[in-house]
Structures are given as structure tokens and as C-alpha cells.
Design an enzyme around this catalytic site. Structure first.
Site, PDB file in Angstrom:
ATOM      1  N   SER A 116       0.790  -1.353   0.072  1.00 20.47           N
ATOM      2  CA  SER A 116      -0.049   0.013   0.217  1.00 20.47           C
ATOM      3  C   SER A 116       0.891   1.219   0.016  1.00 20.47           C
ATOM      4  CB  SER A 116      -0.892   0.068   1.330  1.00 20.47           C
ATOM      5  OG  SER A 116      -0.232   0.052   2.278  1.00 20.47           O
ATOM      6  N   ASP A 137       8.684  -2.743  -5.187  1.00 17.84           N
ATOM      7  CA  ASP A 137       7.264  -2.255  -4.919  1.00 17.84           C
ATOM      8  C   ASP A 137       6.869  -1.003  -5.841  1.00 17.84           C
ATOM      9  OD1 ASP A 137       7.676  -4.141  -3.122  1.00 17.84           O
ATOM     10  OD2 ASP A 137       7.457  -2.716  -1.311  1.00 17.84           O
TER      11      ASP A 137
HETATM   12  P1  ADP Z   1       2.544  -2.102   3.079  1.00 16.73           P
HETATM   13  O1  ADP Z   1       3.209  -3.367   2.937  1.00 16.73           O
HETATM   14  O2  ADP Z   1       1.110  -2.253   2.858  1.00 16.73           O
HETATM   15  O3  ADP Z   1       3.136  -1.214   2.047  1.00 16.73           O
HETATM   16  P2  ADP Z   1       3.664  -0.432   4.974  1.00 16.73           P
HETATM   17  O4  ADP Z   1       3.881  -0.300   6.448  1.00 16.73           O
HETATM   18  O5  ADP Z   1       4.965   0.074   3.937  1.00 16.73           O
HETATM   19  O6  ADP Z   1       2.946  -1.416   4.354  1.00 16.73           O
HETATM   20  O7  ADP Z   1       3.099   1.129   4.460  1.00 16.73           O
HETATM   21  C1  ADP Z   1       1.773   1.221   5.121  1.00 16.73           C
HETATM   22  C2  ADP Z   1       1.713   2.864   5.414  1.00 16.73           C
HETATM   23  O8  ADP Z   1       1.349   3.467   4.248  1.00 16.73           O
HETATM   24  C3  ADP Z   1       0.461   3.225   6.393  1.00 16.73           C
HETATM   25  O9  ADP Z   1       0.692   3.082   7.692  1.00 16.73           O
HETATM   26  C4  ADP Z   1       0.285   4.729   5.786  1.00 16.73           C
HETATM   27  O10 ADP Z   1       1.203   5.522   6.395  1.00 16.73           O
HETATM   28  C5  ADP Z   1       0.630   4.538   4.498  1.00 16.73           C
HETATM   29  N1  ADP Z   1      -0.757   4.250   3.686  1.00 16.73           N
HETATM   30  C6  ADP Z   1      -1.166   3.304   2.976  1.00 16.73           C
HETATM   31  N2  ADP Z   1      -2.276   3.285   2.518  1.00 16.73           N
HETATM   32  C7  ADP Z   1      -2.696   4.357   3.149  1.00 16.73           C
HETATM   33  C8  ADP Z   1      -4.192   4.941   2.984  1.00 16.73           C
HETATM   34  N3  ADP Z   1      -5.109   4.366   2.095  1.00 16.73           N
HETATM   35  N4  ADP Z   1      -4.370   6.303   3.351  1.00 16.73           N
HETATM   36  C9  ADP Z   1      -3.286   6.851   4.137  1.00 16.73           C
HETATM   37  N5  ADP Z   1      -2.203   6.337   4.143  1.00 16.73           N
HETATM   38  C10 ADP Z   1      -1.892   5.065   3.817  1.00 16.73           C
HETATM   39 MG    MG Z   2       5.306  -0.761   2.232  1.00 20.98          MG
END
Ligand code: ADP
Ligand code: MG
Length: 392
Positions: free
Chosen positions: A133, A178
Site C-alpha cells: 500500500s 514495490d
Molecule cells: P505495506 O506493506 O502495505 O506497504 P507499509 O507499512 O509499508 O505497508 O505502509 C503502510 C503505510 O502506508 C500506512 O501506515 C500509511 O502511513 C501509508 N498508507 C497506506 N495506505 C494508506 C491510505 N489508504 N491512506 C493513508 N495512508 C496510507
Molecule cells: Mg510498504
């Protein structure tokens, strides 16, 4: 509400006007080549049909006004507050703001103007589940700033700037995979990336195959600390092996025969970590030919070997991920399964015969629930195109 509508709707409500553009940046799932991107290896991800949707317009007051619609929080920053990582009132940025602000910072740092935007974003990629994400948020802002600022660079260059933002501004020591997948995805294709040269090619995904993502619903804490420890162990292994193989710069340079010859010189932990990486890079090299020749079962065995290696050597699995991969093996249509992403919870990726993929997903969810008591979200994914911007 779908995140596309949610982003547009939230923009209208928050800012009292219509957004002009919509940026869409997908998440990704990695089929093979795990924990090798920072070891110069090969990875085989696909962008997926889940994404961050960012409704945006140029700002009229020289400041960025960004609404995270999923958190209902607004942040305001400008190019003058970026360096101090604070907002217009001088308050420290909240965690999620590091991603959009980090992109603006990385662009300016690279000499590319990031004209301020007003934006609202929402995503249907579960956070911290291994589908990246964070990269999708970064890449959605990178293409939005590109759209507003009037320059144009290759998707891979955008991906690199996203990685720089995550490394240097957010402070997460991630590799390039990513951001690359989110920026460069191609519909119905996997992407084979050489993380050393950054050369890449597409690998067609046969229409007989489906990718099923299974979210265990488990999230482990402290993953970034563990992640950094894995990176350090790989560096330690390189430092020791360099005494015997002076030309190597990363584990990419060590082949299986050399590794077997010199591995006894390594302390136990770096030895296990390096063994995963060396053999995983080898698997990554042989994977595209298997898919090209229609040897789907051969590819499935590589996925299984990858999971066992992540569990036993790299030690980034957990009981729920192991359960999810084991349950998959008994189901009709199964070809291969493994944990995907950094590990410690999150998702497995399953390669499945397309005709029975929906049934497979249903059965897996049911059996996982019976065995663990947990509710898993399991769905068939489409390999999708990379980030884009639409006029609204
Ligand atoms: P991932 O494996 O999903 O990339 P990460 O820990 O690297 O997990 O990233 C997640 C972080 O990215 C969240 O804690 C937030 O800060 C940001 N993030 C991801 N999606 C959103 C969203 N929909 N709205 C706001 N922030 C987001
Ligand atoms: Mg990430």
C-alpha cells in the site's frame, strides 16, 4: 464505497469544488524472488487490480492540501516546510503524510518541480499486508505531481524517486520492487526485474492461470526492525564471503556452487539468510522459462521451495502463513503457494488454474476459518497496468 468514488467524493466535500484529475496507482503481488531486491536479485511481481485513487487539482495558494480519506485527516505542507518534516503550523507530520510529502521532497531534491496540489486519496489495498500500500500511495503522488508540474519522465524514473522518498524521507530501507511494479505494471503480465541493472521485461500470464491472494488477517509488529536485521545479515555474509571471493559486491555475485563451497565460513544466522538469497536468485532465473514453456507445475514447485526457504532459512513466516500455504495444497486447482511481501503476517500468493479459481478462493477461506478461527479475505487478482492519470 469504491475508493475511486470515495476519493472524488471526499475531495468535493472537503474542498468544495470538483477535482480535475484522478491518479490511480496499483499495489503489487510478488510471485517469486522474495527478499532479493536489496541483494541485486531477480523479482517477478505483477501490479494488481487494487490501488490508491488520488483525486487532485493544482493548488491555488502555493501550499499542498491533502486529505487521507480513509483516515479523514487533512495535512497541509509546502516546499518550505518539507525539509523540516513539519506542516504549515510547524507541527511534525503525521505518519501517513511522510509519503506524499516525501514524494514532493524527492522530486525537488532531484531538480524536478513539485507544484503544490490539492488532493484527496483512498485505497483498497490492505495496509501492511504485503501488497505494498505504501508504494501505491507514493506512486500515485509521483504521477500527480508530474501531471501538475509539466515535466514527463519514464515510469522507472518515477519508481526510483518513490523509493528515494521511502528510503530517505519516510526512513524505510526498502528495495525498488514495490514502486517499480506500481509504476510499470502491464495488464495480464508478470514483470521480471533485474534489481541490479534495473532492466526488465514482461512475462505473459497465461489465461489458464489465476493469481489468488489470501490475506491471513494477521499483522505482526516490529517488522521494520526484523527487516533491517535481515539486510544486515546479508551484508555480513557478503563481507565474510568476500575474503574467499574478492570480486563479489552482493549475494547476486555468488552462485550456488561457490556458496556451497564457502558457506562453512559463515556464522549460522548469516549463512541461513544468504542460503535463502542465493537459491532464491537461482529460482528467479529459471522461472520465466518455466512459465514460457507452460510448465506451470514446475513454477509451482519453485513457489513451494521459496516458501519453505522463507520459513526455515530467512525466518520471516508465521504459523498463519504456513497454515494458509498448507491448506491450499489440498484444493482443486492448486499449482503453488507461498507467503508474499516481507512476511511476519500479511498475505500468501497462490497460483491456481483459472477455471476453478473462485471455488479455490472460497474453499481456502472456509478451511482457514475452520482451522484458525480467523476470517481471511481471499480473492482472485488481475495482473494490471501501472499508474495512470485520468482527466475528470
Ligand atoms: P505495506 O506493506 O502495505 O506497504 P507499509 O507499512 O509499508 O505497508 O505502509 C503502510 C503505510 O502506508 C500506512 O501506515 C500509511 O502511513 C501509508 N498508507 C497506506 N495506505 C494508506 C491510505 N489508504 N491512506 C493513508 N495512508 C496510507
Ligand atoms: Mg510498504
Amino acid at each position: 464505497m469504491h475508493p475511486r468514488e470515495k476519493a472524488v467524493d471526499a475531495f468535493q466535500k472537503q474542498f468544495g469544488k470538483e477535482p480535475r484529475f484522478l491518479a490511480i496507482a496499483p499495489g503489487r503481488v510478488n510471485l517469486l524472488g522474495e527478499h532479493v531486491d536489496y541483494n541485486d536479485g531477480f523479482v517477478l511481481p505483477a501490479a494488481i487490480d487494487r490501488a490508491t485513487f488520488l483525486a487532485f487539482s493544482p493548488s491555488e495558494d502555493n501550499c499542498n492540501h491533502i486529505l487521507a480519506a480513509d483516515f479523514n485527516e487533512q495535512a497541509d505542507y509546502s516546499q518550505f516546510t518539507l525539509g523540516d518534516k513539519c506542516d504549515l503550523d510547524g507541527n511534525p507530520l503525521r505518519d501517513w503524510v511522510y509519503y506524499p510529502a516525501g514524494v514532493a521532497w524527492a522530486l525537488e531534491d532531484a531538480g524536478l518541480e513539485a507544484k503544490p496540489i490539492v488532493g484527496a486519496f483512498s485505497s483498497n489495498i490492505p495496509r501492511g499486508s504485503g501488497l505494498s500500500s505504501s508504494a501505491s500511495v507514493l506512486v500515485s503522488f509521483a504521477v500527480a505531481y508530474q501531471q501538475i508540474s509539466g515535466w514527463n519522465i519514464e515510469p522507472m524514473a518515477l519508481a526510483k524517486l518513490g523509493q528515494k522518498a521511502e528510503n530517505q524521507y519516510v526512513g524505510v530501507n526498502c528495495g525498488i520492487m514495490d514502486q517499480f511494479a506500481s509504476a510499470c505494471g502491464v495488464e495480464n503480465h508478470l514483470l521480471l526485474l533485474d534489481c541490479r541493472s534495473l532492466e526488465w521485461q514482461t512475462v505473459p500470464l497465461s489465461d489458464q492461470l489465476a493469481i489468488v491472494v489470501a490475506d491471513t488477517s494477521v499483522r505482526r509488529k516490529l517488522t521494520s526492525g526484523e527487516y533491517n536485521k535481515r539486510r544486515e545479515a546479508c551484508e555480513e555474509a557478503v563481507a565474510v564471503l568476500k575474503h574467499h571471493l574478492p570480486k563479489i559486491n552482493s549475494l547476486r555475485d555468488v552462485d550456488v556452487i561457490e556458496f556451497e563451497k564457502f558457506k562453512t565460513y559463515l556464522p549460522e544466522t548469516p549463512r541461513k539468510r544468504a542460503e535463502h538469497v542465493v537459491y532464491e536468485i537461482e529460482r528467479g532465473k529459471s522461472a520465466p522459462a518455466l512459465l514460457g514453456n507452460g510448465d506451470f507445475d514446475g513454477f509451482g514447485r519453485l513457489m513451494e521451495q521459496c516458501h519453505a526457504s522463507l520459513r526455515d532459512l530467512y525466518e520471516v513466516s508465521c504459523p498463519e502463513l504456513d497454515l494458509m500455504t498448507e491448506l491450499a495444497k489440498d484444493l482443486q486447482g492448486y499449482i503453488g503457494a507461498r507467503l508474499t511481501g516481507a512476511g511476519f503476517g500479511g498475505c500468501t500468493v497462490n497460483l491456481v488454474h483459472a477455471q476453478v479459481a473462485n471455488h479455490f478462493a472460497q474453499q481456502l477461506a472456509q478451511r482457514y476459518n475452520q482451522k484458525s478461527g480467523l476470517t481471511a479475505e481471499i480473492y482472485v487478482c488481475k495482473a494490471s497496468r501501472g499508474a495512470s492519470v485520468e482527466n475528470l
